[in-house]
Design a protein around this motif. Sequence first.
Motif, PDB file in Angstrom:
ATOM      1  N   PHE A  75      38.624  36.061  41.478  1.00 14.66           N
ATOM      2  CA  PHE A  75      39.234  37.328  41.088  1.00 14.66           C
ATOM      3  C   PHE A  75      40.749  37.210  40.965  1.00 14.66           C
ATOM      4  CE2 PHE A  75      40.920  41.548  42.112  1.00 14.66           C
ATOM      5  CZ  PHE A  75      40.239  42.313  41.191  1.00 14.66           C
ATOM      6  N   ILE A  76      41.366  36.470  41.901  1.00 15.82           N
ATOM      7  CA  ILE A  76      42.831  36.396  41.900  1.00 15.82           C
ATOM      8  C   ILE A  76      43.340  35.312  40.955  1.00 15.82           C
ATOM      9  CG2 ILE A  76      44.854  35.889  43.325  1.00 15.82           C
ATOM     10  CD1 ILE A  76      43.466  37.231  45.642  1.00 15.82           C
ATOM     11  N   PHE A  77      42.630  34.161  40.931  1.00 11.81           N
ATOM     12  CA  PHE A  77      43.226  33.026  40.217  1.00 11.81           C
ATOM     13  C   PHE A  77      42.744  32.860  38.784  1.00 11.81           C
ATOM     14  CE2 PHE A  77      43.825  31.944  44.668  1.00 11.81           C
ATOM     15  CZ  PHE A  77      45.189  31.727  44.654  1.00 11.81           C
ATOM     16  N   PHE A 102      49.933  30.442  40.517  1.00 13.36           N
ATOM     17  CA  PHE A 102      49.491  29.235  41.215  1.00 13.36           C
ATOM     18  C   PHE A 102      50.018  27.982  40.523  1.00 13.36           C
ATOM     19  CE2 PHE A 102      46.153  26.138  42.480  1.00 13.36           C
ATOM     20  CZ  PHE A 102      46.402  26.189  43.832  1.00 13.36           C
ATOM     21  N   TRP A 136      32.019  45.177  61.633  1.00 16.21           N
ATOM     22  CA  TRP A 136      31.498  43.838  61.365  1.00 16.21           C
ATOM     23  C   TRP A 136      32.033  42.847  62.392  1.00 16.21           C
ATOM     24  CZ3 TRP A 136      33.021  40.250  56.736  1.00 16.21           C
ATOM     25  CH2 TRP A 136      32.067  39.224  56.630  1.00 16.21           C
ATOM     26  N   LEU A 159      28.341  34.994  54.313  1.00 17.20           N
ATOM     27  CA  LEU A 159      28.840  36.120  53.527  1.00 17.20           C
ATOM     28  C   LEU A 159      30.330  35.967  53.289  1.00 17.20           C
ATOM     29  CD1 LEU A 159      28.083  38.839  52.274  1.00 17.20           C
ATOM     30  CD2 LEU A 159      28.618  39.908  54.448  1.00 17.20           C
ATOM     31  N   PHE A 160      31.043  35.550  54.337  1.00 21.17           N
ATOM     32  CA  PHE A 160      32.485  35.390  54.205  1.00 21.17           C
ATOM     33  C   PHE A 160      32.801  34.288  53.192  1.00 21.17           C
ATOM     34  CE2 PHE A 160      36.858  34.550  55.483  1.00 21.17           C
ATOM     35  CZ  PHE A 160      37.303  35.847  55.579  1.00 21.17           C
ATOM     36  N   VAL A 190      41.330  38.378  52.188  1.00 22.19           N
ATOM     37  CA  VAL A 190      40.482  37.190  52.346  1.00 22.19           C
ATOM     38  C   VAL A 190      41.289  35.932  52.063  1.00 22.19           C
ATOM     39  CG1 VAL A 190      38.516  35.944  51.378  1.00 22.19           C
ATOM     40  CG2 VAL A 190      38.329  38.387  51.825  1.00 22.19           C
ATOM     41  N   MET A 191      42.007  35.910  50.936  1.00 19.08           N
ATOM     42  CA  MET A 191      42.759  34.702  50.592  1.00 19.08           C
ATOM     43  C   MET A 191      43.871  34.448  51.607  1.00 19.08           C
ATOM     44  SD  MET A 191      40.961  33.695  48.280  1.00 19.08           S
ATOM     45  CE  MET A 191      41.714  32.119  48.088  1.00 19.08           C
ATOM     46  N   LEU A 238      29.230  34.192  58.411  1.00 20.70           N
ATOM     47  CA  LEU A 238      30.042  33.107  57.864  1.00 20.70           C
ATOM     48  C   LEU A 238      29.680  32.856  56.413  1.00 20.70           C
ATOM     49  CD1 LEU A 238      30.507  30.298  60.505  1.00 20.70           C
ATOM     50  CD2 LEU A 238      32.179  31.845  59.521  1.00 20.70           C
ATOM     51  N   VAL A 295      34.505  34.551  45.593  1.00 16.98           N
ATOM     52  CA  VAL A 295      34.708  35.661  44.655  1.00 16.98           C
ATOM     53  C   VAL A 295      36.180  36.061  44.601  1.00 16.98           C
ATOM     54  CG1 VAL A 295      34.062  38.029  44.116  1.00 16.98           C
ATOM     55  CG2 VAL A 295      32.362  36.480  45.013  1.00 16.98           C
ATOM     56  N   SER A 296      36.822  36.112  45.778  1.00 15.83           N
ATOM     57  CA  SER A 296      38.240  36.482  45.804  1.00 15.83           C
ATOM     58  C   SER A 296      39.079  35.464  45.049  1.00 15.83           C
ATOM     59  CB  SER A 296      38.757  36.564  47.244  1.00 15.83           C
ATOM     60  OG  SER A 296      37.955  37.403  48.009  1.00 15.83           O
ATOM     61  N   TRP A 297      38.729  34.200  45.263  1.00 12.98           N
ATOM     62  CA  TRP A 297      39.453  33.124  44.578  1.00 12.98           C
ATOM     63  C   TRP A 297      39.374  33.321  43.076  1.00 12.98           C
ATOM     64  CZ3 TRP A 297      42.393  29.040  46.291  1.00 12.98           C
ATOM     65  CH2 TRP A 297      42.707  28.082  45.343  1.00 12.98           C
ATOM     66  N   THR A 328      40.412  41.311  48.534  1.00 12.20           N
ATOM     67  CA  THR A 328      40.511  39.911  48.103  1.00 12.20           C
ATOM     68  C   THR A 328      41.798  39.272  48.609  1.00 12.20           C
ATOM     69  OG1 THR A 328      41.481  40.606  46.015  1.00 12.20           O
ATOM     70  CG2 THR A 328      39.124  40.193  46.015  1.00 12.20           C
ATOM     71  N   SER A 337      54.411  37.205  42.221  1.00 13.31           N
ATOM     72  CA  SER A 337      53.097  36.796  41.725  1.00 13.31           C
ATOM     73  C   SER A 337      52.118  36.956  42.873  1.00 13.31           C
ATOM     74  CB  SER A 337      53.129  35.345  41.248  1.00 13.31           C
ATOM     75  OG  SER A 337      53.383  34.487  42.333  1.00 13.31           O
ATOM     76  N   PRO A 338      50.818  37.056  42.569  1.00 12.81           N
ATOM     77  CA  PRO A 338      49.827  37.138  43.644  1.00 12.81           C
ATOM     78  C   PRO A 338      49.971  36.012  44.660  1.00 12.81           C
ATOM     79  CG  PRO A 338      48.786  37.648  41.585  1.00 12.81           C
ATOM     80  CD  PRO A 338      50.194  37.250  41.242  1.00 12.81           C
ATOM     81  N   VAL A 339      50.322  34.809  44.179  1.00 14.10           N
ATOM     82  CA  VAL A 339      50.447  33.676  45.095  1.00 14.10           C
ATOM     83  C   VAL A 339      51.539  33.932  46.136  1.00 14.10           C
ATOM     84  CG1 VAL A 339      51.221  31.290  45.215  1.00 14.10           C
ATOM     85  CG2 VAL A 339      49.443  31.935  43.617  1.00 14.10           C
ATOM     86  N   PHE A 349      32.641  35.778  49.901  1.00 14.50           N
ATOM     87  CA  PHE A 349      33.847  36.573  49.673  1.00 14.50           C
ATOM     88  C   PHE A 349      35.017  35.680  49.274  1.00 14.50           C
ATOM     89  CE2 PHE A 349      32.307  40.162  52.597  1.00 14.50           C
ATOM     90  CZ  PHE A 349      31.869  40.886  51.513  1.00 14.50           C
ATOM     91  N   ILE A 350      35.117  34.510  49.924  1.00 19.30           N
ATOM     92  CA  ILE A 350      36.226  33.598  49.610  1.00 19.30           C
ATOM     93  C   ILE A 350      36.148  33.173  48.150  1.00 19.30           C
ATOM     94  CG2 ILE A 350      37.200  31.322  50.066  1.00 19.30           C
ATOM     95  CD1 ILE A 350      36.338  31.649  52.969  1.00 19.30           C
ATOM     96  N   ASP A 360      47.628  34.721  35.642  1.00 15.67           N
ATOM     97  CA  ASP A 360      49.003  35.119  35.963  1.00 15.67           C
ATOM     98  C   ASP A 360      49.226  35.120  37.469  1.00 15.67           C
ATOM     99  OD1 ASP A 360      47.356  37.166  36.541  1.00 15.67           O
ATOM    100  OD2 ASP A 360      48.528  38.740  35.586  1.00 15.67           O
ATOM    101  N   SER A 361      48.458  34.305  38.181  1.00 18.31           N
ATOM    102  CA  SER A 361      48.515  34.340  39.635  1.00 18.31           C
ATOM    103  C   SER A 361      49.753  33.645  40.183  1.00 18.31           C
ATOM    104  CB  SER A 361      47.278  33.663  40.214  1.00 18.31           C
ATOM    105  OG  SER A 361      47.279  32.301  39.885  1.00 18.31           O
TER     106      SER A 361
END
Lengths: 293, 265
Positions: free
Chosen positions: A38-40, A47, B255, A27-28, B76-77, A25, A34-36, B73, B138-140, A31-32, A44-45
């Motif tokens: 990385f994407i946002f 959001f 995993w 680790l996950f 995950v999101m 959990l 880092v992903s957040w 990623t 968009s990614p979103v 990941f959440i 240009d996401s």
Amino acid sequence: MRKFASILITSNNTLRHMSFAKGSLFLFGIFIIVSWIFIFLPGDSGFVELFRLETWTNIKIFILRLTGTESDLTPAFFQVDRWIATSKLAYQTLAMSILAMAIAGIGAFLTMVWAARNVSNGDLGGVPSRFGQLMYYLVRANYVVSRAVPELVWAMIIVFFLSPGILPGALALGLHNLGIVGRLTAEVIENLDPAPSVSLRSAGASNSHILIYGIMPQAMPHFITYLLYRWEVVIRTTVVVGFVSAGGLGREFILRLNWFHYTDVTLILIWYLLMVIGVDLLSSWLRKIVDAD
Amino acid sequence: MKFRPAILTRHRVLLLFLVLVFAWSIFSVNWSGPIIHTGGRSSFLKLWWSLFPPDLTLDFLWIASQATWTTFTFAVMGIVLAITLGLPMGVIASGILFERSSVKRVPLIIVFRGLLAGMRAVHELVWAVVLVVAIGLSPVAGIIALGIPYAGILGRIYAELLQSTPRAPIDALSQTGASQLKILFYGYIPAVLPDMLSYTFYRFECSIRAAAILSFIGIQGLGYQIQLSLHDLMFDQVWTLLLFLILLIVLVDLWSTRIRRSLLV
């Protein structure tokens, strides 16, 4: 005393297991985050756009177009001939999904026995052989590959050498589900009660007798149930595979959307939902029949 | 015991039905046209032989790892959005928040069950295509497209798990005068948490595959690179990307199996 010791060991085990889950959990969580980022972070996401009035007006216009209230033309879903034309595509989609299940079913049926550990190592009364061992690893590896590659990617590859239509889509869906159904049924065989097979063996039954009278009667109901359950998933995915393999509703859906024929899109979505609901009902009814006996 | 002719057991009728349906599906394929199109055989052979070896140049391995990371990623999101949507909806759909006598209970259960069913009835890629038209690429858009159907699946499972919790601890809590929300957090959630977690992790594996095919609408990632390489007829690159995808899926599968085993002791 011994009982006490065993309690200690179990609780210690449970603790270790719980800590693995907690670590996972944690680790996950990383990941959440880092992903957040990385994407946002790149900006240009899209959001920020979610909170602009403009986006929501666009959504409103899109929905109005889907319902056909925005233009003066008669919506496609009020025209009988459009319903009939789309029903033919829905029929193709249904055929594609069934052919896919047939491919997956036959493929899994022919290979699943090899993929069971207790068959290849002789726990079910068979004689372990080099060939059986080899087949175990080969079939399992095949299952992993065919399962890991999504249906759409299979379809993209298959249309390179098969002409577009129902067949390439069904083959793509079949390949993916072959891995899933095969693995699930192999696991059922691994958890089978070995008693019938072992006593068959001691009564002098051959390998094929053990297969037919010891393994199949126990495994088949599970196998059919898994196939029917996967059919519910496949009918949803058939449309997606149709995007590239040009069979059934999928292709038409993309084309109508590109041509801005929004009410036709709605009609296709209606047929899509009707089929999904229909297959869900049919499959759960058939699964009840399997369980009944 | 009721007599039934041995040849007409329900199982056999079902099997006959399945075989007939299969026969029908075979005849629905247009076998008269060319099955393999012109040049199909040679491209199949080319595709097969480019596996030995796949493209293992450093440049391409870098591209492939970047694509793998992007796909991861997004997965995950997507699953995070699915949990944040699916958990509250599942709790409401299970009906445990309300007294049995409450008037709101049954209508709310029906509405939320219907919502969850509708969300998961539509495939994530269909959601994606529709969302791109509605809010733009968009990614979103990709994440929402992933999140909606997975929220539908998770919400339904959560609701079913919550409904099947043993009554005794819940009744004990409610007799101490705990509010419905307190019963939820101290009674229901701890009871179903292991099952919930293990199912969610299983779904995470599926969401990686789903994230990979989001490329179809133009989202970056493994599927996008596979599409590019296929268009350029670089089959050795396709194999490299497929191997990366398989490796990622296998790792997450191992995993999640390990987690499931540790939670279900």
